[in-house]
Design an enzyme around this catalytic site. Structure first.
Site, mmCIF file in Angstrom:
data_model
loop_
_atom_site.group_PDB
_atom_site.id
_atom_site.type_symbol
_atom_site.label_atom_id
_atom_site.label_comp_id
_atom_site.label_asym_id
_atom_site.label_seq_id
_atom_site.Cartn_x
_atom_site.Cartn_y
_atom_site.Cartn_z
ATOM 1 N N HIS A 21 0.825 -1.281 0.054
ATOM 2 C CA HIS A 21 -0.020 0.029 -0.097
ATOM 3 C C HIS A 21 0.904 1.131 0.247
ATOM 4 O O HIS A 21 0.572 2.191 -0.525
ATOM 5 C CB HIS A 21 -0.764 0.037 1.166
ATOM 6 C CG HIS A 21 -1.554 -1.300 1.582
ATOM 7 N ND1 HIS A 21 -1.839 -1.928 2.653
ATOM 8 C CD2 HIS A 21 -2.571 -1.925 0.579
ATOM 9 C CE1 HIS A 21 -2.294 -2.958 2.630
ATOM 10 N NE2 HIS A 21 -3.030 -2.884 1.256
ATOM 11 N N HIS A 146 -5.480 -16.860 -2.347
ATOM 12 C CA HIS A 146 -5.579 -16.908 -0.852
ATOM 13 C C HIS A 146 -5.889 -18.327 -0.318
ATOM 14 O O HIS A 146 -5.991 -18.370 0.818
ATOM 15 C CB HIS A 146 -7.201 -16.154 -0.653
ATOM 16 C CG HIS A 146 -7.282 -14.666 -0.866
ATOM 17 N ND1 HIS A 146 -7.503 -14.301 -2.211
ATOM 18 C CD2 HIS A 146 -6.907 -13.873 -0.227
ATOM 19 C CE1 HIS A 146 -7.553 -13.010 -2.099
ATOM 20 N NE2 HIS A 146 -6.929 -12.444 -0.973
HETATM 21 N N1 MSP Z 1 -9.998 -2.151 -2.070
HETATM 22 C C1 MSP Z 1 -9.503 -2.886 -3.286
HETATM 23 C C2 MSP Z 1 -9.195 -1.703 -4.296
HETATM 24 C C3 MSP Z 1 -10.259 -1.224 -4.703
HETATM 25 S S1 MSP Z 1 -9.897 0.541 -5.767
HETATM 26 C C4 MSP Z 1 -11.214 1.086 -6.234
HETATM 27 C C5 MSP Z 1 -8.076 -3.562 -3.108
HETATM 28 N N2 MSP Z 1 -7.523 -3.070 -1.845
HETATM 29 S S2 MSP Z 1 -6.065 -3.802 -1.419
HETATM 30 O O1 MSP Z 1 -5.932 -3.241 0.059
HETATM 31 O O2 MSP Z 1 -6.057 -5.151 -1.367
HETATM 32 O O3 MSP Z 1 -5.132 -2.901 -2.127
HETATM 33 C C6 MSP Z 1 -4.446 -3.345 -3.349
HETATM 34 C C7 MSP Z 1 -3.442 -2.529 -3.983
HETATM 35 O O4 MSP Z 1 -2.578 -2.273 -2.885
HETATM 36 C C8 MSP Z 1 -2.758 -3.194 -5.073
HETATM 37 O O5 MSP Z 1 -3.390 -2.857 -6.320
HETATM 38 C C9 MSP Z 1 -1.407 -2.063 -4.982
HETATM 39 O O6 MSP Z 1 -1.682 -1.058 -5.364
HETATM 40 C C10 MSP Z 1 -1.305 -2.402 -3.492
HETATM 41 N N3 MSP Z 1 -0.502 -3.495 -3.194
HETATM 42 C C11 MSP Z 1 -0.784 -4.322 -2.319
HETATM 43 N N4 MSP Z 1 0.001 -5.352 -2.342
HETATM 44 C C12 MSP Z 1 0.901 -5.056 -3.073
HETATM 45 C C13 MSP Z 1 2.195 -5.892 -3.281
HETATM 46 N N5 MSP Z 1 2.596 -7.144 -2.708
HETATM 47 N N6 MSP Z 1 2.862 -5.374 -4.270
HETATM 48 C C14 MSP Z 1 2.829 -4.251 -4.887
HETATM 49 N N7 MSP Z 1 1.680 -3.513 -4.356
HETATM 50 C C15 MSP Z 1 0.698 -3.877 -3.507
HETATM 51 O O7 MSP Z 1 -7.617 -4.370 -3.921
#
Ligand code: MSP
Length: 474
Positions: A21, A146
């Site tokens: 994030h 998952h």
């Molecule tokens: N809530 C949804 C997004 C809705 S947007 C309208 C979601 N949330 S999430 O908490 O899972 O966040 C996903 C995003 O977090 C990824 O697309 C990326 O931007 C970031 N990342 C989360 N884990 C990551 C990694 N391991 N590596 C790089 N970015 C990552 O999906």
């Protein structure tokens, strides 16, 4: 110049924020600062995604009311952004009343435009992904991401007529009307379109933690449908038409995300906008996904790095630098925690920090005031700045850092070669040190979006002609 909207995904609040994030949000912050330096009017939007089963169940596990749980975890994101010196314009929470109002308006519009229908549905649902999976997608009966068995769900849902818009979406992507970068992500999206996609359900009968569907209050709006709408409800859709026109309809719009949520952003989202007769985003940058010490970040593996700890250990600007200088943003990569210290000492303490104090000390000791640099030096800097700007505009933040560090290395070798401390003729010594002081002031400009406090400190030291260590060796 058009106004610019830069967004990050809104993050699920089922858990605290992690490095993934932080990476996207930091990227958005750096781009925002870069464009602001060019006098662009930028709106930087981030926030939290708070509805749906995943969040509801996480709250239950902690014996908390969902809203209380969301308040607590949403704050953890805000706190982290503060620690990382992230300057967002607005932080949206999907439990905000204003969001709800905009979502209701949008769904009503979809219904009026005949883009929604009712159907009995049966499918395998993974709460981790908050989506239905097909049998083909499962590995040994489990969700590949998952590692959990999806639940079979059978219920009446409302569906969005995605298939009506697929031809249009294909054209939009092929012609770059919605420019998806890097090329690999564009190809992946076109591949998904070739495989064929089905209409998707936009409501749930049994999920209670969400926004009721305006035309059938027994149903809750599917969390993804609602989450995507944050990009417009945050800037006034359904609430403030002037703000919406200014920051959506008439602005340039860039979404940042990682490849895990590509389909939702590249296909579902523009299709929803077309169905509601709204303009689509201009660009999407899909950065890589990274692992930590070669493992997927997960609580059970215990390898979730808390970005707050990196800030504590190295300081805010160094933490920002260390995160972004790991690997090119358009590639997947592995973060190796033990390399942070080494990189800090090499690039920051011995690299940038040492150069700045060396040059300012020399200028101070020899009582030299900055004069105009030589033409050659000016040309070299101009070239580096142009390359840097081009890289930034193409989301190549890692490469922009490389370009800046090339200039730092040039300064090091120029100093070693010319040995200004040995020169007796004042005029010659002044010329060389003026070149170096000029280069450092330009380097401060280049690092400003990445390390804003350090950039300010360098400018201050240059003005006062007094060096103070920027990055103590650790
Ligand atoms: N809530 C949804 C997004 C809705 S947007 C309208 C979601 N949330 S999430 O908490 O899972 O966040 C996903 C995003 O977090 C990824 O697309 C990326 O931007 C970031 N990342 C989360 N884990 C990551 C990694 N391991 N590596 C790089 N970015 C990552 O999906």
């Amino acid at each position: 110049m058009k106004k610019l909207l830069i967004t990050t995904p809104i993050y699920y609040v089922n858990d605290k924020p992690h490095l993934g994030h932080a990476y996207t949000t930091l990227m958005a912050d750096i781009l925002t600062r870069f464009y602001k330096k060019q006098n662009r009017d930028v709106f930087f939007l981030t926030g939290t995604d708070e509805h749906g089963t995943k969040v509801f169940e996480a709250a239950k596990k902690q014996n908390k009311e969902p809203q209380e749980f969301c308040d607590q975890n949403s704050k953890l994101f805000k706190d982290l952004w503060k620690n990382l010196n992230i300057e967002y314009t607005y932080f949206i929470r999907t439990t905000d009343k204003r969001h709800e109002k905009g979502v209701e308006k949008f769904l009503t519009k979809l219904k009026e435009n005949n883009a929604v229908y009712e159907k009995e549905y049966k499918g395998l649902y993974c709460t981790g992904c908050e989506k239905f999976l097909t049998k083909k997608e499962l590995i040994n009966g489990l969700c590949p991401d998952h590692k959990k068995e999806p639940k079979e769900i059978s219920e009446k849902n409302y569906f969005f007529k995605l298939t009506n818009y697929l031809d249009q979406i294909k054209k939009i992507i092929e012609t770059d009307a919605l420019k998806i970068q890097p090329q690999r992500a564009k190809k992946e999206t076109l591949g998904l379109l070739r495989q064929g996609l089905e209409d998707f359900s936009i409501s749930r009968q049994k999920v209670k933690w969400g926004i009721p569907l305006p035309f059938d209050k027994k149903q809750t709006i599917y969390v993804w449908t609602e989450a995507l709408l944050n990009y417009i409800t945050a800037i006034g859709y359904g609430d403030d038409p002037d703000q919406f026109k200014k920051w959506w309809t008439e602005s340039e719009k860039i979404h940042l995300l990682a490849k895990d949520i590509l389909k939702f952003h590249d296909i579902y989202w523009p299709a929803m906008l077309l169905a509601a007769e709204e303009v689509i985003p201009n660009k999407e940058f899909v950065h890589g996904f990274f692992t930590v010490n070669n493992e997927k970040m997960s609580k059970t593996l215990g390898n979730v790095i808390d970005p707050n700890n990196i800030v504590k250990e190295f300081g805010v600007d160094s933490a920002r630098y260390l995160l972004l200088s790991q690997f090119p943003s358009d590639q997947d990569g592995d973060i190796k925690e033990e390399q942070f210290k080494e990189k800090y000492n090499t690039d920051l303490a011995n690299g940038l920090g040492n150069l700045v104090s060396r040059v300012i000390n020399l200028a101070d000791k020899n009582n030299i005031k900055k004069e105009k640099p030589e033409k050659e030096i000016e040309e070299k800097t101009k070239e580096a700045k142009e390359k840097y700007a081009n890289l930034m505009e193409n989301f190549k933040l890692y490469e922009s850092i490389e370009e800046t560090w090339k200039l730092i290395k040039f300064c090091d070798s120029y100093t070693d070669k010319t040995k200004p401390w040995e020169i007796k003729e004042k005029e010659k010594q002044t010329k060389i040190l003026s070149n170096l002081l000029y280069l450092i002031s330009e380097i401060a400009e280049l690092i400003q979006p990445f390390m804003p406090q350090t950039a300010e400190e360098i400018k201050k030291q240059l003005k006062e002609n007094k060096a103070k260590p920027l990055f103590p060796r650790i």
